[in-house]
Design an enzyme around this catalytic site. Structure first.
Site, PDB file in Angstrom:
ATOM      1  CB  CYS A 114      43.620  43.750  50.571  1.00 48.71           C
ATOM      2  SG  CYS A 114      43.164  42.138  49.950  1.00 48.71           S
ATOM      3  CG  HIS A 277      47.758  43.814  50.859  1.00 47.65           C
ATOM      4  ND1 HIS A 277      47.625  42.891  51.866  1.00 47.65           N
ATOM      5  CD2 HIS A 277      47.035  43.331  49.807  1.00 47.65           C
ATOM      6  CE1 HIS A 277      46.855  41.899  51.451  1.00 47.65           C
ATOM      7  NE2 HIS A 277      46.487  42.147  50.205  1.00 47.65           N
ATOM      8  CG  ASN A 307      46.647  38.259  50.530  1.00 43.03           C
ATOM      9  OD1 ASN A 307      46.357  38.882  51.546  1.00 43.03           O
ATOM     10  ND2 ASN A 307      46.217  38.624  49.331  1.00 43.03           N
TER      11      ASN A 307
HETATM   12  O1  UT7 Z   1      44.962  40.606  48.219  1.00 44.24           O
HETATM   13  C1  UT7 Z   1      43.834  40.653  47.421  1.00 44.24           C
HETATM   14  C2  UT7 Z   1      44.158  41.109  46.072  1.00 44.24           C
HETATM   15  N1  UT7 Z   1      44.472  39.976  45.259  1.00 44.24           N
HETATM   16  C3  UT7 Z   1      45.453  40.055  44.395  1.00 44.24           C
HETATM   17  O2  UT7 Z   1      46.129  41.040  44.324  1.00 44.24           O
HETATM   18  C4  UT7 Z   1      45.659  38.867  43.470  1.00 44.24           C
HETATM   19  C5  UT7 Z   1      46.205  39.325  42.154  1.00 44.24           C
HETATM   20  N2  UT7 Z   1      46.389  38.205  41.227  1.00 44.24           N
HETATM   21  C6  UT7 Z   1      47.324  37.253  41.392  1.00 44.24           C
HETATM   22  O3  UT7 Z   1      48.071  37.279  42.359  1.00 44.24           O
HETATM   23  C7  UT7 Z   1      47.470  36.220  40.308  1.00 44.24           C
HETATM   24  O4  UT7 Z   1      46.578  36.500  39.252  1.00 44.24           O
HETATM   25  C8  UT7 Z   1      47.221  34.749  40.809  1.00 44.24           C
HETATM   26  C9  UT7 Z   1      48.383  34.323  41.693  1.00 44.24           C
HETATM   27  C10 UT7 Z   1      45.919  34.665  41.564  1.00 44.24           C
HETATM   28  C11 UT7 Z   1      47.150  33.782  39.621  1.00 44.24           C
HETATM   29  O5  UT7 Z   1      48.325  33.873  38.857  1.00 44.24           O
HETATM   30  P1  UT7 Z   1      48.237  34.082  37.287  1.00 44.24           P
HETATM   31  O6  UT7 Z   1      49.611  34.093  36.800  1.00 44.24           O
HETATM   32  O7  UT7 Z   1      47.390  35.280  36.999  1.00 44.24           O
HETATM   33  O8  UT7 Z   1      47.530  32.743  36.806  1.00 44.24           O
HETATM   34  P2  UT7 Z   1      46.160  32.554  36.008  1.00 44.24           P
HETATM   35  O9  UT7 Z   1      44.991  32.801  36.894  1.00 44.24           O
HETATM   36  O10 UT7 Z   1      46.229  33.290  34.716  1.00 44.24           O
HETATM   37  O11 UT7 Z   1      46.196  31.015  35.693  1.00 44.24           O
HETATM   38  C12 UT7 Z   1      47.194  30.458  34.824  1.00 44.24           C
HETATM   39  C13 UT7 Z   1      47.030  28.943  34.783  1.00 44.24           C
HETATM   40  C14 UT7 Z   1      45.601  28.503  34.491  1.00 44.24           C
HETATM   41  O12 UT7 Z   1      45.679  27.314  33.725  1.00 44.24           O
HETATM   42  P3  UT7 Z   1      45.477  27.375  32.119  1.00 44.24           P
HETATM   43  O13 UT7 Z   1      44.126  27.926  31.883  1.00 44.24           O
HETATM   44  O14 UT7 Z   1      46.582  28.250  31.602  1.00 44.24           O
HETATM   45  O15 UT7 Z   1      45.632  25.937  31.722  1.00 44.24           O
HETATM   46  C15 UT7 Z   1      45.043  28.146  35.852  1.00 44.24           C
HETATM   47  O16 UT7 Z   1      44.025  27.177  35.804  1.00 44.24           O
HETATM   48  O17 UT7 Z   1      47.358  28.389  36.069  1.00 44.24           O
HETATM   49  C16 UT7 Z   1      46.261  27.585  36.538  1.00 44.24           C
HETATM   50  N3  UT7 Z   1      46.222  27.713  37.999  1.00 44.24           N
HETATM   51  C17 UT7 Z   1      46.955  26.939  38.816  1.00 44.24           C
HETATM   52  N4  UT7 Z   1      47.812  25.942  38.567  1.00 44.24           N
HETATM   53  C18 UT7 Z   1      48.404  25.360  39.618  1.00 44.24           C
HETATM   54  C19 UT7 Z   1      45.507  28.591  38.752  1.00 44.24           C
HETATM   55  N5  UT7 Z   1      45.774  28.392  40.059  1.00 44.24           N
HETATM   56  C20 UT7 Z   1      46.664  27.368  40.123  1.00 44.24           C
HETATM   57  C21 UT7 Z   1      47.319  26.723  41.171  1.00 44.24           C
HETATM   58  N6  UT7 Z   1      48.176  25.722  40.886  1.00 44.24           N
HETATM   59  N7  UT7 Z   1      47.133  27.066  42.461  1.00 44.24           N
END
Ligand code: UT7
Length: 350
Positions: A114, A277, A307
Site C-alpha cells: 500500500c 491511501h 482499495n
Molecule cells: O490497504 C491495506 C491495509 N488494509 C487495511 O487498512 C484494512 C483495515 N481493516 C479494515 O478495513 C476492516 O477491518 C475490514 C473492512 C477488513 C473488516 O471490517 P471490520 O469491521 O473490522 O469487520 P471484522 O473483520 O471484525 O468482521 C466483523 C464480522 C465478522 O462476523 P462475526 O464474527 O461478527 O459473526 C465477519 O465474519 O463481519 C463478518 N465479515 C463479513 N460479513 C459480510 C467479514 N467480511 C465480511 C463481508 N461481508 N465481506
C-alpha cells in the site's frame, strides 16, 4: 535548490465495473455490510482479454508522459510499484519498458504494497535531487481481481480490493514554490504476517511447523514453493487480520502526516489537500477527525475503485487534479500505510 516536481500525471481504471451486489453472487456478503464497514460501492476489475498490471500501468504512463510534454524517449528511469506483478519475476518495470518501447533505461520494481507508490516517489525524488536523472516515470498499478478468494471464506479481503493504475513523471525544478518538500519512510516488520500473501514463497517454516527441513527430500522441498496442498488450503490468497491492521493504521497515518508538516514548519491548516491511501473510508475519516481537517481538505475515491493498493494514491491524486481541486503551489500531503507494516508520506507543493 533543486527539487522534483510532478510534471505530468495519468491514471487508468478498467471499464469493467463490479458493484457490491455483483459480489453477492459469489459469497455471503451485502452491499450494506461493505458500504458501512469500508465505504466502497463498486470497484473495477481488469477485462479478460489480457489486461494486466503492466498494461494498466502502460496506459496511465502514456497519459502522464503526454501531460508532462515529453516523449517516451525522454524518460531516463522507471520505478514501478506493485504487489500484483504479471510474473513472480521479472518485475513490471521491464515489461513496461518493453511495452512502451523505451530506451534501455534502468527499471526498478518496488514491493511495498500500500505504501509502494509513496516509497517509489521518494526513491525517484532522490535521483532527481542528486541530478542523476531528469525525467523519471513513477508507476503504481495493481490487478487484484486475479488473486482473490471469491468464496465466503475470503470475503473479509476480497470485497475491499480493486484494479487500476496511476503514474507520474518527475522532473527537476528550481521554482521555490513547487515540488516535493520531503518524504518520510517507515517500517515495522513485527506484524509482517497479519497482512500478507505467504505463497509462493521460500519461507517453508510457516507450514512445516514442528518438522525439520532436513527430514524432507529435494522434491518435497521444491513443492513447498508451490503445491496442490497450498491450493487446497487457500494459501495462495492474501491473508489479513483486518481489525489489527485498522488499529495500527489509524495511529501511523496521522503520525506520518504530522511528521511531514513538522519537518517543514507547516500546520494542518496549511494543507490544501491530504491524499490518503484508499484503504478504508472509515480509516480516512478517522485520520481527518484526528488531524482536525475540513471535508474539502481530504480527497477520497475509494467509493468508486475500492482499495487499489500501490495505485490508490496516484489515482486519487490524478482525479483530484482533474476535478480542479489543485492549483500551482497548493500544499499536498500523500500518505500511505499497509502490509509490512510500512508507512510513508510525501509533502509537496503542486
Ligand atoms: O490497504 C491495506 C491495509 N488494509 C487495511 O487498512 C484494512 C483495515 N481493516 C479494515 O478495513 C476492516 O477491518 C475490514 C473492512 C477488513 C473488516 O471490517 P471490520 O469491521 O473490522 O469487520 P471484522 O473483520 O471484525 O468482521 C466483523 C464480522 C465478522 O462476523 P462475526 O464474527 O461478527 O459473526 C465477519 O465474519 O463481519 C463478518 N465479515 C463479513 N460479513 C459480510 C467479514 N467480511 C465480511 C463481508 N461481508 N465481506
Amino acid at each position: 535548490m533543486i527539487r522534483s516536481k510532478i510534471a505530468g500525471i495519468g491514471m487508468y481504471v478498467p471499464k469493467n465495473v463490479f458493484t457490491n451486489n455483483d459480489l453477492v453472487k459469489y459469497m455471503e456478503t451485502s452491499d450494506e455490510w461493505i458500504q458501512e464497514r469500508t465505504g466502497i460501492k463498486e470497484r473495477r476489475y481488469a477485462d479478460r482479454t489480457g489486461e494486466t498490471t503492466t498494461t494498466m500501468g502502460v496506459e496511465a504512463s502514456k497519459i502522464a508522459i503526454e501531460r508532462a510534454g515529453i516523449t517516451k524517449d525522454d524518460i531516463d528511469f522507471i520505478v514501478f510499484a506493485t504487489l500484483s506483478p504479471d510474473y513472480y519475476f521479472p518485475g513490471c518495470g521491464v515489461l513496461l519498458q518493453r511495452a512502451i518501447q523505451m530506451k534501455d533505461v534502468g527499471a526498478l520494481d518496488v514491493r511495498n504494497q500500500c505504501s509502494g507508490f509513496v516509497y517509489a516517489l521518494s526513491v525517484a525524488d532522490q535521483f532527481i535531487k542528486t541530478g542523476m536523472y531528469k525525467n523519471i516515470l513513477v508507476v503504481g498499478a495493481e490487478k487484484h481481481s486475479f488473486g482473490l478468494d471469491f468464496s465466503t471464506r475470503g470475503r473479509n479481503v476480497s470485497v475491499i480490493f480493486g484494479d487500476g493504475a496511476g503514474a507520474v513523471v518527475l522532473q527537476p525544478t528550481d521554482d521555490p514554490n513547487r515540488g516535493i518538500l520531503s518524504t518520510h519512510l517507515h517500517s515495522d516488520g513485527a506484524n509482517a504476517e497479519i497482512l500478507a500473501m505467504y505463497n509462493p514463497g521460500t519461507h517453508a517454516n510457516h507450514w512445516i511447523k514442528e518438522q525439520k527441513l532436513a527430514d524432507f527430500n529435494e522434491a518435497e522441498i521444491g513443492e513447498m514453493f508451490m503445491s496442490h496442498q497450498m491450493i487446497d488450503k487457500a494459501q495462495l490468497f492474501p491473508n489479513m487480520d483486518g481489525q489489527a491492521v485498522f488499529k495500527v493504521a489509524v495511529e501511523k497515518f496521522p503520525a506520518v502526516i504530522k511528521e511531514s508538516l513538522e519537518a517543514n514548519n507547516l500546520q494542518t491548516s496549511d494543507l490544501r489537500l491530504l491524499i490518503p491511501h484508499q484503504a478504508n473510508l472509515r480509516i480516512a475519516q478517522f485520520v481527518q477527525k484526528k488531524l482536525g481537517l475540513k471535508d474539502d481538505q481530504v480527497y477520497n475515491n475509494i467509493q468508486k475503485y475500492g482499495n487499489t493498493t500501490a495505485a490508490s494514491v496516484p489515482i486519487a491524486l490524478c482525479e483530484a487534479w482533474q476535478e480542479g481541486k489543485l492549483k500551482e503551489g497548493d500544499l499536498v500531503c500523500l500518505a500511505a500505510f499497509g502490509s509490512g507494516f510500512t508507512w510513508a508520506s510525501a509533502l509537496l507543493r503542486w
